[in-house]
Design an enzyme around this catalytic site. Structure first.
Site: not given
Lengths: 468, 468, 468, 468
Positions: A32, A119, A166-167, A288, A294, A296, A301, A328, A333
């Site tokens: 780990s 632990n 709204t909506h 793009s 473009k 964007n 996003e 534990y 982990q």
């Protein structure tokens, strides 16, 4: 191939009773340190506090403590400068640090693990890490809030009125600033939730050992205090298996990301050619590979998309914790990477969103769509109420005026004035601007109300920032 | 600091219309090559196929094609040996490869992006990557299946009978092999689902461009064929925004992980001191940093815990995809890491589980708990049915015998024989072994049935392995 | 209060060995007939097949079989007409049916449970129910697909060209029909996935008993055949604990809902005042209790919102299944409501969406936004490629023309023609309509390509409909 | 068929501007009164407060207010006695109540909706409902906590020592009471989280109208106060679209269910024939339809299984909220059922678990597995530390003694005493009981520590109960 073959003959620190090493696949799934090395700073702080606790308990000489303090400081330096070597023989950051400490400080290093277990150690590290992540997130939330408040203040002065939706359909006129402040309210709740989570995280599990505590006379409260933690856990079995703080953080992060996804959605719409409310700075867009024209809104996003990552982290944590017996279990982990991912996702997204908001500019009024008269219809219905009509009847009358106006392709105010001459004056004076001013309740969109809220928010946001 | 400052004055390949570069936070959130470099092999294969398609369409000279082929081969070599330098100026693997190709093959490299966009390019790369991940997963599933079948075969010969459990309470005697084969059935379904997913992934989106196709006369089917893909997408808008294959893979992986979590749970129980059915090899355990006596079943716990990661990946994907308008949106970049995580989680877990299963040994009979007589009670009820009793009545009678036996602290068979002397012979002969033999329907636990199923499974598992 | 107090002294059918009844809270949490009564038809069909199997095995006389057949038919009638009384004494539909069967057909009813358990019985019922739900869903998917194809066909004839979007920004011109067909492709995959799921569901677990099969000589394959199931399960332990088909159905439903959420998002945008592409029929909207002018796209919003329900159902199933040991555990009861919810959500949403799509009308051209010239820029870059330029260079040139045009507030085609006179003719002829026609590859938006795909889809969709 | 055909010619209250009614599928997907009628009590309380606010604002005469008060009281009575008729013409509880109010109180009823919208109305109702659900849940959590504390107290006096487990393997001796108290700590956190959530829920949105407030002069704070809400929302757009409190409640419920799933898992193990720690009362089990001997721990399995439902509800909420633009969208209706499901799941599970815990009895010592000597090994390593050895060295020595003891099939204490005679006395006195007593730190398992914690918990749990 034996996993511990990296160093000939080297055995894991816990492997006194073992004849040979872990299988190849176990070694691989078990390692780990590639991710838990993020806990290194916390591990060092916890180790330092524990060593001092051992010293106070008479279990570590002053000399050994000094050697350990020096060793931990050296390790901190090595990690900071990137020269620390994590070895696979020791699967996690804790064993790597202890191994190196022994190399640096000799026998003293071998004394540090008395009275503790990985632990309780990892439980502490994760708590400290979560607290730090919360502190960073709260600063970033305040920065975004302030960016929104500053835009809101500016645009309030410019008096920009748009249609609230709204909506996703035009509803009533509002100040554009009022919409920005809606997002600040969401962020205020996010920061509150994170503060609650931090309070529940700030509790020291040290002294809980593997699960049943220790027989060594450590002063748990003093150790906690030296770490800046105001409380200690009340049950050793619970202490080593509790990851509530991680799940709670992941939830708070996921809900904050939901808020950012909503803001992203709105800004994608408002900055588009169809809604024409705002302009995005070029620096918040990318081009793009195929289409030369473009620009964007990638930041927005990506933030919206990252909501999925945060929700997924939360589900990972809850699924992993479900049905685990006391105390534990190694399953725990698997709570680390989702915790880290949730924090990273939130931090990255807040920074991206703050950058976008800071660069937003309103389009000139001539570019923005005019507010359709129909968005003023509630004002008319409420005027009828003020003049004594039951609301349900007023609602029906206005609805029929609008329907007739649509059929006749005219402004419903004309139909209304013809049908109800007493309203003519009111209707003539009714504009999006007067409508906004009339919504003069606390929480409403009247300029005075918005200004008042901005003033309050500036007050809470200023100290929060300078405090860090 | 401008993100593209890594190379002075360098602009992103798509930035012809830009005055300056992306903001700092956008640059940070936007860079994907740290993870999408995993698509490099697929990107090279797709670029090669596309270049050949351009050549066939008369849009690339033989010489330019040769230069591109050489360039792509060189890049493949650089990536393989780790010398390829990913630069932040170009945020993803696709632009990094194109940039390098232009450096290596001059103007020819500038020709390769004709008729394609990153939108169809990344869709292809992800499809090819998913197919390869499925192939690896199916091999690993078969390996685990075979390990289970081999143990089942061995223990069938040893005739090991244990109590099957419902509600984790002893139910009826079964062959231990029968329990192992239950997991093989789950894995068979997993591999079937993955095969279905692969079929839906193996479709070429190339030629879909940014979203509306291209005006260049590329033969899409020929390009697909050269990639070994039997079909092409039917709609360019869908082609660039479809990530169904990723979600479907994540689901198949999550459900497979649920199966592994169940096997892990059973093996943790069966190898524990309380159930005493099996022994875990030392190499599948690790020790405790605090408790000297410990040998913990870490592999199994980690696999069980990782179920959360797989479920989280699936949720990430679905959440990210929810509500996206047509066609490509940058949110889709966020589908990559969950896809990779799902594949890694499954692969790592299958290997760990196969290692554990391979090392399992049954405990000697004297250590295993004896099967309590009560687990034979259904046999008695069914014997009464064979002798003409309605089952519901038989069930009630046997239940009352068991209750009486418990009160009198005796074997219910004695109570039954006293109450119904005609059953005495049947009861005397009734043992866990005869009970197992009597469950002689297809799918049942009788040795002949188990042997038959092992034979069938060996048949399907053998070719699947050698095929790779 | 004892839970079974509804009928004085009445005991659960399984309670032969019990002194008293379940605790109050257990009774409450345990009662499932309020929802599992939805399995009644399947339970009756399964019971009939099982009874006939018992008869064939010589375990049920012809007379008893006739009594059972009559009893089951009566129960079917009672349930259909709503007169069947579900009692809490028997917690689920299975025990309620068996209890009533015994009341109607006397001792014969007591014979039906020989050789089976609720564990294999409910597994069968859920499989049959899932198959029926899939059949309904596939019919509904085809209906929506056809509605989309019909609109696409109509609007193709009308030649409606709109801007395709990537990143919700105008990208390139397409036929509006092409966008509708993108959704049909998604739905085709949904129906394929459901078909795969149905194949894996259509397997009979009967004969697996509680977990280890039965000692009674039932012909499992014959029973399966009489239920129209082509196969039987291969392992009794797996058979009673397998809910993969439910999880797989929930996944297929969740992904289909993601598709519907995307369509909903697009239609909300396209029918709004800002995008002005389509009109929603009034019958797909509802009004506001406060604002007289409102007509909100509620169907679409509800469908988009319901995506959460489907994703939640899937997560419920996976979480519940995680970590369960073999074989049947009562946790499995919790798989039913999410399965039902997933099916209901999908069915309701498909119907609502079909209604909306059927009522859509395009706005007149004068209302729709004109396609900005910049959306034609890729056509120009590709023309330069046809004339020999490397694409990357062409992309850069066009991008700079567009930037200059923006500065000069003119059409980039004029800038381009001035800079590159050889392109003048091409540029003069370049319109959204010619651009669309030029994208003439399979999967592209050229009218002929779209027409061809409509023809193919009509072929697959027609028989699918009439087959039901 | 028109959906509103239930009453000839009847139109929805909001339908003044409509020519005809909603489509069939919209009507079906839109109707929410089958579930939102659960908000009836909250809707009546909110309506009463709003009406009084209108009166104070001079918008409702004393007479009309009296008529409304009487009407609302009547409706409350009708709902309580089940005679209230919900009609599909009005899709939700709000419109049904308003319709009925108008029927009962004439024109006055038509006046009540002035200055409000369903958008702020439902936000209020959901907040009040969530607060009530939290209150019920906290009482139930305290009841379970007290049941655990009472068992812990009883078993502390009996001095029951068992092996604590890590990795489900024996770790160190503890008091069984200590394990019960670990669960009480989890429940304490659950109740804290719910209290935080309640604080954030207890804020009045009334006066926010549809999204922009109202032009009528309502005193929002006074209305809030009359509902017992200490604060009002600060932004009308946020107020109508905020469902954070629902998501936060669902999270708190999901995490509490995770805790219950862990307790269920432990109790299923501890009450089984293999672990033999506790006995389950018969009343917490149910039998098998097939196997006469069975008494299955159904309550516990159902609780564990229901964790999936809670996690699913949370995911539903987050998915539904993701990406919604401002302000109210109908998607929000889909937040209700998951909220209700989360509350029901938690409440049912807490009651079932309390019943189980109350009935638990410890098995006699002779039935419980003896604690293996190896579980005492940490005590020995810590003794070596007390005598001056570095812990890491002590750990290694003890590990080797244990390994040797295993080879020689003897008790490791003998090997240790032979190797290190100075330890002989310590080793002779070392028993599970002395080991437990030696873990005498806060949070440890020593009897005095456990007793102390019980005392503290009794203090917090007592007033919490009597307060209700």
């Amino acid at each position: 191939v034996r996993a511990r073959g990296t160093k000939a003959g080297r055995k894991a620190l816990w492997a006194g009773g073992y004849r040979s090493g872990p299988g190849k696949a176990l070694a691989k799934i078990s390692i780990s340190h590639p991710f838990d090395r993020r806990l290194a700073a916390q591990d060092l702080a916890g180790s330092l506090a524990h060593a001092r606790g051992l010293h106070r308990a008479g279990l570590l000489s002053r000399k050994d403590l000094a050697a350990i303090e020096a060793g931990l400081a050296d390790i901190g330096g090595e990690i900071a400068e990137g020269s620390f070597r994590f070895e696979d023989t020791d699967e996690d950051v804790h064993m790597n640090v202890e191994r190196r400490l022994s190399a640096l400080s000799g026998e003293a290093g071998g004394r540090i693990h008395a009275g503790r277990s990985r632990n309780d150690q990892v439980a502490l590290d994760l708590r400290l890490w979560t607290m730090a992540a919360i502190d960073r997130a709260r600063v970033a939330i305040d920065a975004l809030s302030l960016a929104l408040v500053e835009r809101a203040e500016d645009w309030l002065e410019k008096g920009i009125v748009v249609a609230a939706r709204t909506h996703l359909r035009a509803a009533q006129p509002i100040l554009l600033s009022h919409a920005l402040l809606a997002y600040v309210e969401m962020l205020r709740r996010d920061t509150d939730r994170l503060a609650d989570c931090r309070r529940r995280a700030a509790i020291s599990p040290l002294g809980s050992g593997a699960c049943a505590g220790t027989t060594l006379p450590i002063d748990r409260s003093a150790v906690a205090e030296s770490l800046g933690l105001p409380a200690i856990t009340e049950n050793s079995l619970d202490a080593v298996s509790d990851r509530d703080f991680a799940a709670e953080f992941a939830f708070a992060a996921a809900l904050a990301m939901v808020h950012l996804s909503r803001l992203a959605e709105d800004l994608i719409l408002w900055t588009g050619e169809e809604f024409r409310v705002l302009r995005l700075p070029e620096s918040a867009t990318t081009g793009s590979s195929m289409m030369p024209q473009k620009k964007n809104p990638d930041s927005l996003e990506l933030v919206r998309g990252k909501t999925g990552r945060a929700a997924g982290s939360l589900v990972s944590l809850l699924t992993t914790l479900k049905g685990l017996p006391l105390s534990y279990n190694r399953d725990l982990q698997e709570t680390q990477e989702p915790l880290f991912a949730a924090a990273d996702t939130l931090e990255l997204s807040l920074a991206a969103m703050t950058e976008v908001v800071t660069g937003l500019t309103p389009r000139p009024a001539r570019e923005r769509a005019e507010i359709d008269a129909a968005a003023l219809s509630t004002d008319v219905a409420e005027e009828l109420v003020r003049r004594g009509a039951p609301f349900r009847e007023a609602h029906g009358r206005v609805a029929r005026w609008i329907r007739r106006a649509a059929q006749e392709n005219t402004d419903f105010r004309e139909v209304a004035a013809a049908d109800e001459p007493k309203l003519a004056t009111f209707l003539r004076r009714l504009t999006p601007e007067t409508s906004v001013r009339a919504r003069d309740l606390p929480g409403g969109t009247a300029p005075e109300r918005v200004r008042e809220r901005i003033r309050e928010l500036r007050k809470v946001l200023r100290p929060a920032r300078s405090a860090r």
